[in-house]
Design a protein around this motif. Sequence first.
Motif, short mmCIF file in Angstrom:
data_model
loop_
_atom_site.label_atom_id
_atom_site.label_comp_id
_atom_site.label_asym_id
_atom_site.label_seq_id
_atom_site.Cartn_x
_atom_site.Cartn_y
_atom_site.Cartn_z
N GLY A 104 0.81 -1.20 0.00
CA GLY A 104 0.00 0.00 0.00
C GLY A 104 0.85 1.26 0.00
N ARG A 109 -4.71 0.69 0.88
CA ARG A 109 -4.37 -0.73 0.94
C ARG A 109 -3.60 -1.20 -0.28
NH1 ARG A 109 -9.16 -2.62 1.07
NH2 ARG A 109 -9.22 -3.06 -1.16
N ASP A 110 -3.99 -0.76 -1.47
CA ASP A 110 -3.35 -1.21 -2.71
C ASP A 110 -2.65 -0.04 -3.38
OD1 ASP A 110 -4.53 -3.79 -2.40
OD2 ASP A 110 -6.40 -2.96 -3.19
N GLY A 126 -2.95 5.03 -5.40
CA GLY A 126 -3.40 4.30 -4.22
C GLY A 126 -4.90 4.18 -4.20
#
Length: 449
Positions: A104, A109-110, A126
């Motif tokens: 992240g 998170r990603d 993000g």
Amino acid sequence: MRTKSNTLFEKANRLANEVYLDESGKPKQQMARLPVKGEYVIIDFLNMTVSVDTFIKPEIEKFGEDVRTLTDEIEFKEVILDRIQYEVRKLFGDRFKLTPKGSGIHGFRDCYIVLSEQGDVLLNVGMGGASQNHKVLFSLTGMGCHFAQKGWETKVYEFLAHTAVSGKISRIDLAHDDYDGAYSDFDWANEQESLDRFVLPKARNRPACVIHGEYKHNDPNGKGLTLNIGSRTNGKCARCYEKGKQLGDKDSPWFRSEIEVHATTLREIPFDVLLKPTEYYCGAYPYCDDLVQLAKKHKADKSSIPCNRFTTLEKSAKISLFKVKEIFKHQFGKHLKVFLEIFESGQLYDTQKVCDMLVTDKKEDYYPKRLRLPSHYFSLSDKDKLKAINEFEKEYVENTYYQSIKKRQAQKQLQREQKLRRDEDEVMNYFVSTLTNKTQCFYTPNIGH
């Protein structure tokens, strides 16, 4: 005969094509580039966030706003990512192809990244994470600003102002380059700091100043000196440094003066900065305005460039639209109800007649100065304004809620610490008093002798 502007263009073009070796021996390409025509400043870093609604508008229209809860579903997530990828290429160019980072970024998170051929990060995207309130982050690095297609600044402005939902610029870096060191260098910048040219007229405190590099010994290794003004904690700082030396050329006169500005609860970054970076650069510090004036004089440019400051709000200076509604209902609700009863027509209130009677007669400039609205409010169509306000107020309420919780927690922690100190003081006082009494018993002076 070559003009100064042509010479400057050739200088920047030559520097941009030079390759040098960093300390690890890895080849690096320089990032010299010219500002957009008519500007003296480049954008060297950009962080912006938008609502995920920007990329799922068809689904929201079809299924409603509850569709946001599906953004973590794998298939739906892939659809969103494809639309983000399409927007990224449209904004920055075809070479900007997203790949998963595997971790992240900044609480998202990603993260998906775009890399250059040399492996440098050009863009971070993000998404995901409960704390991010269904936002998408776009973080364009300095190298990304260099490799993005020409005119990306205007495209990003149009995207934020007219396409994105709840768009916001959270950080921007603006830089001015003096490639030949013709009118600025480290010693001049250091002298200007001593003359308080980094202090705004109404500032209460002088920003901190720190020098990095072997300043005491006059930089014997030619790695370059840096003057750091202010701090990121306050949301605005400046860096004046020997850029060419930093990149590995010990004899380079290239000197860069850049500012870094963050959006805070009291500072907004308007979208206009993408189109008029020099104006906002000049308004950041008196030093910046002086520098641009020297650059114009060097180019024999007699045009005028106004100073435009980033909007800084007082804590009590702004109120929300919904807060205005509560105040109006509390203070004038009874009066309004009487008006409606007086102008009652049959079973229905003639509300239009009452509104016409009570609203201001001003045709323009009727927005209250204390009313807090989204920064892109006036660029929206009428049908999108209410939606933007609702999103803006929702985000504000949530942020205020979390801030109030943190404030209460901090107050409770402070109360616990104060109580602990009081208890420690009581114990210490008791111990001292007991010790004193015992000492008096053993060493009572014999007054009779």
